[in-house]
Every structure is written in structure tokens, then in C-alpha cells.
Design a protein around this motif. Structure first.
Motif, mmCIF file in Angstrom:
data_model
loop_
_atom_site.group_PDB
_atom_site.id
_atom_site.type_symbol
_atom_site.label_atom_id
_atom_site.label_comp_id
_atom_site.label_asym_id
_atom_site.label_seq_id
_atom_site.Cartn_x
_atom_site.Cartn_y
_atom_site.Cartn_z
ATOM 1 N N VAL A 255 -2.388 -4.613 -6.923
ATOM 2 C CA VAL A 255 -3.789 -4.736 -6.519
ATOM 3 C C VAL A 255 -4.332 -3.415 -5.990
ATOM 4 O O VAL A 255 -5.496 -3.071 -6.194
ATOM 5 C CB VAL A 255 -3.935 -5.836 -5.461
ATOM 6 C CG1 VAL A 255 -5.382 -6.014 -5.075
ATOM 7 C CG2 VAL A 255 -3.375 -7.137 -5.976
ATOM 8 N N PHE A 256 -3.465 -2.648 -5.328
ATOM 9 C CA PHE A 256 -3.919 -1.387 -4.739
ATOM 10 C C PHE A 256 -4.278 -0.344 -5.790
ATOM 11 O O PHE A 256 -4.893 0.672 -5.481
ATOM 12 C CB PHE A 256 -2.861 -0.836 -3.777
ATOM 13 C CG PHE A 256 -2.855 -1.543 -2.460
ATOM 14 C CD1 PHE A 256 -3.743 -1.181 -1.472
ATOM 15 C CD2 PHE A 256 -1.984 -2.589 -2.219
ATOM 16 C CE1 PHE A 256 -3.760 -1.827 -0.253
ATOM 17 C CE2 PHE A 256 -1.993 -3.252 -1.012
ATOM 18 C CZ PHE A 256 -2.886 -2.873 -0.025
ATOM 19 N N TYR B 85 0.834 -1.204 0.000
ATOM 20 C CA TYR B 85 0.000 0.000 0.000
ATOM 21 C C TYR B 85 0.869 1.255 0.000
ATOM 22 O O TYR B 85 0.680 2.160 -0.812
ATOM 23 C CB TYR B 85 -0.918 -0.026 1.220
ATOM 24 C CG TYR B 85 -1.752 1.212 1.396
ATOM 25 C CD1 TYR B 85 -2.696 1.558 0.442
ATOM 26 C CD2 TYR B 85 -1.598 2.032 2.506
ATOM 27 C CE1 TYR B 85 -3.463 2.696 0.587
ATOM 28 C CE2 TYR B 85 -2.356 3.165 2.668
ATOM 29 C CZ TYR B 85 -3.297 3.494 1.702
ATOM 30 O OH TYR B 85 -4.047 4.628 1.846
ATOM 31 N N SER B 86 1.857 1.257 0.890
ATOM 32 C CA SER B 86 2.737 2.423 0.979
ATOM 33 C C SER B 86 3.486 2.622 -0.332
ATOM 34 O O SER B 86 3.615 3.743 -0.831
ATOM 35 C CB SER B 86 3.739 2.255 2.110
ATOM 36 O OG SER B 86 3.080 2.197 3.333
ATOM 37 N N LEU B 87 3.966 1.507 -0.889
ATOM 38 C CA LEU B 87 4.720 1.595 -2.138
ATOM 39 C C LEU B 87 3.837 2.132 -3.244
ATOM 40 O O LEU B 87 4.255 2.960 -4.059
ATOM 41 C CB LEU B 87 5.238 0.198 -2.497
ATOM 42 C CG LEU B 87 6.153 0.079 -3.705
ATOM 43 C CD1 LEU B 87 7.380 0.923 -3.519
ATOM 44 C CD2 LEU B 87 6.551 -1.372 -3.918
ATOM 45 N N ASN B 88 2.602 1.691 -3.247
ATOM 46 C CA ASN B 88 1.677 2.124 -4.283
ATOM 47 C C ASN B 88 1.349 3.610 -4.153
ATOM 48 O O ASN B 88 1.127 4.291 -5.153
ATOM 49 C CB ASN B 88 0.391 1.297 -4.180
ATOM 50 C CG ASN B 88 -0.415 1.370 -5.448
ATOM 51 O OD1 ASN B 88 -0.977 2.413 -5.752
ATOM 52 N ND2 ASN B 88 -0.456 0.295 -6.190
ATOM 53 N N PRO C 61 -8.700 6.613 -4.841
ATOM 54 C CA PRO C 61 -8.468 7.402 -3.618
ATOM 55 C C PRO C 61 -9.714 8.162 -3.175
ATOM 56 O O PRO C 61 -9.895 8.436 -1.991
ATOM 57 C CB PRO C 61 -7.370 8.389 -4.031
ATOM 58 C CG PRO C 61 -6.740 7.797 -5.232
ATOM 59 C CD PRO C 61 -7.749 6.922 -5.892
ATOM 60 N N GLN C 62 -10.591 8.465 -4.145
ATOM 61 C CA GLN C 62 -11.797 9.215 -3.784
ATOM 62 C C GLN C 62 -12.755 8.396 -2.921
ATOM 63 O O GLN C 62 -13.534 8.969 -2.165
ATOM 64 C CB GLN C 62 -12.522 9.671 -5.042
ATOM 65 C CG GLN C 62 -11.792 10.809 -5.720
ATOM 66 C CD GLN C 62 -12.292 11.046 -7.125
ATOM 67 O OE1 GLN C 62 -13.027 10.234 -7.688
ATOM 68 N NE2 GLN C 62 -11.881 12.154 -7.704
ATOM 69 N N TRP C 63 -12.671 7.087 -3.037
ATOM 70 C CA TRP C 63 -13.586 6.246 -2.263
ATOM 71 C C TRP C 63 -13.438 6.498 -0.776
ATOM 72 O O TRP C 63 -14.405 6.526 -0.040
ATOM 73 C CB TRP C 63 -13.344 4.763 -2.564
ATOM 74 C CG TRP C 63 -13.748 4.377 -3.943
ATOM 75 C CD1 TRP C 63 -14.465 5.139 -4.814
ATOM 76 C CD2 TRP C 63 -13.456 3.158 -4.623
ATOM 77 N NE1 TRP C 63 -14.636 4.467 -5.990
ATOM 78 C CE2 TRP C 63 -14.035 3.253 -5.910
ATOM 79 C CE3 TRP C 63 -12.777 2.001 -4.274
ATOM 80 C CZ2 TRP C 63 -13.933 2.223 -6.834
ATOM 81 C CZ3 TRP C 63 -12.680 0.973 -5.190
ATOM 82 C CH2 TRP C 63 -13.262 1.082 -6.461
ATOM 83 N N GLN C 64 -12.190 6.656 -0.370
ATOM 84 C CA GLN C 64 -11.974 6.886 1.053
ATOM 85 C C GLN C 64 -12.596 8.210 1.481
ATOM 86 O O GLN C 64 -13.230 8.299 2.526
ATOM 87 C CB GLN C 64 -10.470 6.877 1.367
ATOM 88 C CG GLN C 64 -10.193 7.120 2.834
ATOM 89 C CD GLN C 64 -8.894 6.502 3.287
ATOM 90 O OE1 GLN C 64 -8.045 6.136 2.479
ATOM 91 N NE2 GLN C 64 -8.739 6.384 4.585
#
Lengths: 261, 300
Positions: free
Chosen positions: B186-187, B104-107, B192-195
């Protein structure tokens, strides 16, 4: 702000992953390092010793040779097979997908039992020869190379390409060699290089099926457990790692070029 | 009547004429598949069948269930099964957690170093087997670089890398690159808008992951878990090199029964192989079933 946190996490994970390699690197460059915080002196003599060692050079040669031969056969057999399956036989394609899962899930230790039983007596006395490695490497590499070929093929509009070639008077075979192969060759070589580094690190199958007669790099590293200094073996590990680095970097740059086109 | 037959014949011959080249092409295509199938049958399918049959045969060549009875009675073998499962579960669980966060962080990283990071991870995923065990010994062995360093600082008394703890560390180590590589793409699926949407509607970050993030990626997460689990169950070279074959795991037991210096027991080796293969196939099936259930739940 958020980006910084992510940066830290990635850095932490990467550092941890590189610790064993870093430690080995420093150890391989030191003259002596016992019970002190830092090594007592630096030297390159362990590396010189490796490159003077014929056994090691032989092992590298053998590893390269067996991996290249296997990959050659894999490409020769698998590229047309995947093409034919995708173009003509949808059912076989499904079957191939299942085989990918099976090859991936069944560990070497399991298949070795059956292989030894089947091929250590006549009419197929293959155990102990290098021929058997070509076969088992085919199975081992299959999931990766299949994925590579399949992804490249899916990127093309196969049906239209072949049909237009047919209309223009080219046979399907000609279309395959003149259109499909050139189009997938780059994607294929990337997956082949990555598969190469995987096969390069294989130990179980060589050890069980061929034995000490055929010393690949991993076999060689295993055989020097005792009698050599830790510095020498760490220099070996680093050399092995450097080979991986070169192979992976090559694959990446080829992939990059491929994407840019 | 004859006329009709004639017509039928003509029809048929016409039909055949039209389809002949197609059929021929199909036949040729099948010939191209032959080498592939022969190799698969020779080196994957028939060894498996032979192992399966072999697991029911005793040393006198009679049909028997003795081999299975033996592996479920022998404490030594049961221990190896338990040890393998323990290592696989722990390393998969911890490896998955770390690689989820890491991927996740890498993405989410914005800079261009992403590509070279991926390159390094890719390379590390092939750094396995005996060289890996050697690197671990050099780093954490009794005279290891890290051990001495930590000892000098005073954090530890000593560290036994040849133990279960050492093995768990090494297993997690080789699971991480694999997990990162598989989970990183996968990420991309998460918008990002979903959050933000979830937050606007009053949901916390936890709710977002529970209700949106994880369900969206569930298929890939489970698939990754499966591959990691199979990877740990099948690990052999590094385990052998690190512990010198003294730590009792299934792969080492199996190979010791077919090529060991002590015992030659092909029946028991076969039965254990079938058991190990069975465990992995069982996990694959559970994976599929869970996937179907979850998919039904979220897609209706």
C-alpha cells in the motif's frame, strides 16, 4: 541516515517475530535446559526420534495427501469457473467477489456448527470421513486461489485473445486449454503453493469434522501434549516450520521466475 | 397480415440462427460453473442457513428464541463474547500500529534484502495454530527459554504465558505478519515528493500523514483492520493449545457446545455462531459505510 532507522525498525520486528522459533530451535537441539542461562549440551537425538516415529511420518503423509487432493479439485473446478465467469457472466463474477469476502470473514468455528448438523446423518453422512475435508478445504482455499487466478487472468487481454483464436478457427474451449491455461499456470502454481501451506496448518476443521482417526501434522502435534518431553515437541515444531519454509521458498522462486519472463 | 407474420417468423428464425452458437456457449459455460456452485452451496451456504434455522429451534424441535435469550443471560457466554472482542480489539489495534510502521519502514528500505524479508514474513503468516502455541510455551512458559533468561538477568519474577497477557502477546504475534504483508504494497502509493511538497508549503510531517498519507491509504488500512479483526475473532487452535481450552472465548465455547465432552447444545452453538458471524458482517458493513463517507469527503 533515514534508511538506517528503517533498517533498525525492520530488524527489530523480524527479530521479535523469529524469537519463538529461535528459542524453539535451540531448545530442540539441547539435551537439557532447566534454570540455566544456556543449554547444558547439544544433541540431534530429538530429531532422530521424530524421523523414526512412524506416527509422525504418517501424519506428514496424510497432511500432504489431503492438501494435494483438495488443491487438485480446487484447480480443476475453479480455473474453468473463474474463466467462464470473467468471460461470459459479469454478474456471477460480482457474486464470486462477494463470496471471497464471506469465505474470508466467516471463521471455521461458525461453519463447523452447520456442517456437523447437515452432514452427520443420512443421506449425506460425511462427518467422520475425509470426503468432507475436500469440500471444506475448497471453501477455505477459495478466496486465495480465486485471487490468484483472477490476478493472472486480469494480466491477459482475455477478450482479444479468445476472439483472435476464434477467428483463426479455434473453438473457445481449445483457446482456453492452449492459450489461457499455459499463460496462467505459473501464477496459479504460486498461489497454490501458498494455499497449500495454509491448508497444511489447518486444525479446527480436521479436529471437529473428522476427529482423531485422521491424524494430520497439526493433529499429531496436538496429541503429544503430554507424555513427551518438551525437547521432542520443539523438534516437531521446528520440523513443521522447515516444511513451511520449503513450501514458501518454492513459491517465491516460482513467482520470481514468472516475473522475469 | 399473414405476410407480416411470415416476415416476423423469418426474422425471428434468422435471429435465432445467428445467436444459437452464442447461446449454446453460454449454456455450456453455465455447466462449467455448476460444480463450483454446488460445492459452495453444500459447504458454505447451506451450513450457514442450517445454522441460522437451528438457532431458532429448541431441543424439542419447536420454534423459539430461547437460545438467544440464553446466550444473553448466561454470564459464562457473555464473558466469552467479551473476551473474544477484547482480544480482537487489542491485538488488531496494536498489530495494526506496529505493522503500519513496519510496512512503511520495509517499503522505504533500499537494499535487495527486501525480497527475502518478504519471504520470511510470508512464511511466518502460515506459522499458526498449535505449533505456534507450542513455540510460545517453549519461549515464555514457566520453564521457558526467555522466562529463564529474563529471570536470571533479574528483569522479571516469572511470566504466566497461559494467561490473558500471554494470549494477547500471541494474538499480536500472529497479526503482525498478516498486517505487514497486506500493508507493505500500500505504501507504494505514496509518492515521496508529496511529503516534500507538504513541507515546502509549511506543513509538518504530522500534517502530511493526517492530510495526505493516511487518507490516500485509508481503504486498504480499513480493509487490513477488518481482516485482522476477523482473524482474531476466529482464532481457535492456538488459543486452545496455549490455554488448554480454559480461557473463555467464543470459538472455544461454540465448539464445546457441539462436540464437547460436557454439553451437547446445538441450538446454543448455532445462536452463538450466528452472533459471531453477525459481528463480523456488522464490521464489514461499518467498514463499507465509513469508506463511502470518507471517500465522499476527500474526493469532492
Amino acid at each position: 541516515m533515514k534508511n538506517k532507522v528503517h533498517m533498525w525498525i525492520v530488524t527489530a520486528i523480524l527479530t521479535t517475530l523469529f524469537l519463538p522459533i529461535l528459542g524453539t530451535l535451540v531448545y530442540s537441539l539441547s539435551t537439557k535446559w532447566t534454570n540455566t542461562l544456556l543449554p547444558q549440551g547439544l544433541t540431534l537425538k530429538w530429531y532422530l526420534e521424530i524421523f523414526k516415529n512412524e506416527m509422525f511420518l504418517n501424519a506428514v503423509g496424510k497432511s500432504f495427501w489431503i492438501c494435494l487432493v483438495s488443491l487438485f479439485f480446487i484447480a480443476l473446478i475453479l480455473v474453468p469457473a473463474v474463466f467462464v465467469a470473467t468471460y461470459y457472466f459479469k454478474k456471477i463474477e460480482k457474486f464470486m467477489e462477494i463470496l471471497v469476502l464471506v469465505c474470508f470473514a466467516v471463521p471455521g468455528a461458525v461453519s463447523v456448527v452447520g456442517l456437523i448438523k447437515l452432514y452427520s446423518s443420512e443421506p449425506f453422512r460425511l462427518v467422520g470421513t475425509t470426503y468432507i475435508l475436500v469440500g471444506v478445504y475448497f471453501v477455505l482455499a477459495y478466496p486465495f486461489v480465486y485471487r490468484g487466478i483472477k490476478n493472472s487472468l486480469d494480466g491477459l487481454n482475455l477478450k482479444e485473445l479468445i476472439e483472435s483464436a476464434n477467428i483463426l478457427g479455434a473453438s473457445t474451449r481449445m483457446a482456453f486449454f492452449k492459450i489461457i491455461v499455459p499463460n496462467i499456470s505459473k501464477g496459479l502454481s504460486v498461489s497454490m503453493l501458498l494455499t497449500f501451506s495454509m491448508l497444511f496448518g489447518e486444525f479446527l476443521l480436521v479436529n471437529m469434522l473428522v476427529g482423531g482417526k485422521f491424524q494430520t501434522v497439526q493433529m499429531y502435534i496436538n496429541s503429544i501434549k503430554s507424555g513427551y518431553s518438551g525437547h521432542y515437541s520443539s523438534a516437531l515444531v521446528i520440523t513443521y516450520f522447515a516444511i513451511l519454509l520449503i513450501l514458501t521458498t518454492l513459491a517465491f522462486y516460482m513467482g520470481e521466475k514468472n516475473n522475469r519472463r | 397480415m399473414e405476410n407480416i407474420l411470415e416476415v416476423e417468423k423469418i426474422k425471428r428464425s434468422k435471429k435465432i440462427n445467428i445467436t444459437t452458437p452464442q447461446i449454446e456457449e453460454h449454456h455450456k459455460g453455465f455447466l462449467i460453473l455448476l460444480p463450483f456452485m454446488i460445492l459452495m452451496i453444500m459447504f458454505l451456504i447451506s451450513p450457514f442457513i442450517s445454522t441460522f434455522i437451528g438457532s431458532f429451534i429448541n431441543e424439542y424441535g419447536e420454534f423459539t428464541l430461547e437460545n438467544y435469550e440464553y446466550i444473553f443471560q448466561s454470564r459464562f457466554i457473555k464473558q466469552s463474547i467479551f473476551n473474544s472482542l477484547e482480544l480482537a480489539f487489542i491485538s488488531t489495534f496494536v498489530g495494526l500500529l506496529i505493522s503500519l510502521q513496519g510496512a512503511y519502514s520495509l517499503n522505504r528500505l533500499k537494499n535487495s534484502s527486501k525480497k527475502s524479508i518478504l519471504l520470511f514474513i510470508n512464511m511466518l503468516s502460515n506459522f499458526s495454530g498449535i505449533p505456534l502455541a507450542f513455540a510460545f510455551i517453549i519461549l515464555l512458559g514457566s520453564n521457558g527459554v526467555m522466562t529463564i533468561l529474563l529471570k536470571n538477568i533479574g528483569l522479571i519474577d516469572g511470566f504466566d504465558v497461559y494467561s490473558k497477557t500471554g494470549l494477547i502477546l500471541m494474538y499480536i504475534y500472529f497479526q503482525l505478519p498478516l498486517g505487514l504483508l497486506l500493508l507493505y504494497p500500500v505504501f507504494d502509493r505514496l509518492n515521496p515528493q508529496w511529503q516534500e511538497m507538504v513541507n515546502i508549503m509549511g506543513g509538518s510531517t504530522f500534517t502530511f500523514w493526517k492530510r495526505v498519507g493516511i487518507p490516500v491509504m485509508l481503504k486498504e488500512i480499513l480493509g487490513t483492520m477488518l481482516i485482522m479483526f476477523a482473524n482474531a475473532m476466529g482464532a481457535y487452535a492456538c488459543t486452545l493449545a496455549l490455554t488448554n481450552g480454559t480461557y473463555n472465548v467464543m470459538t472455544i465455547r461454540i465448539t464445546s457446545y457441539i462436540a464437547g465432552e460436557v454439553a451437547y447444545e446445538p441450538g446454543i452453538a448455532s445462536a452463538m455462531s450466528i452472533l459471531l458471524g453477525g459481528i463480523l458482517i456488522f464490521v464489514v458493513i461499518i467498514n463499507e459505510v465509513m469508506l463511502k463517507k470518507k471517500r465522499g469527503k476527500y474526493e469532492k
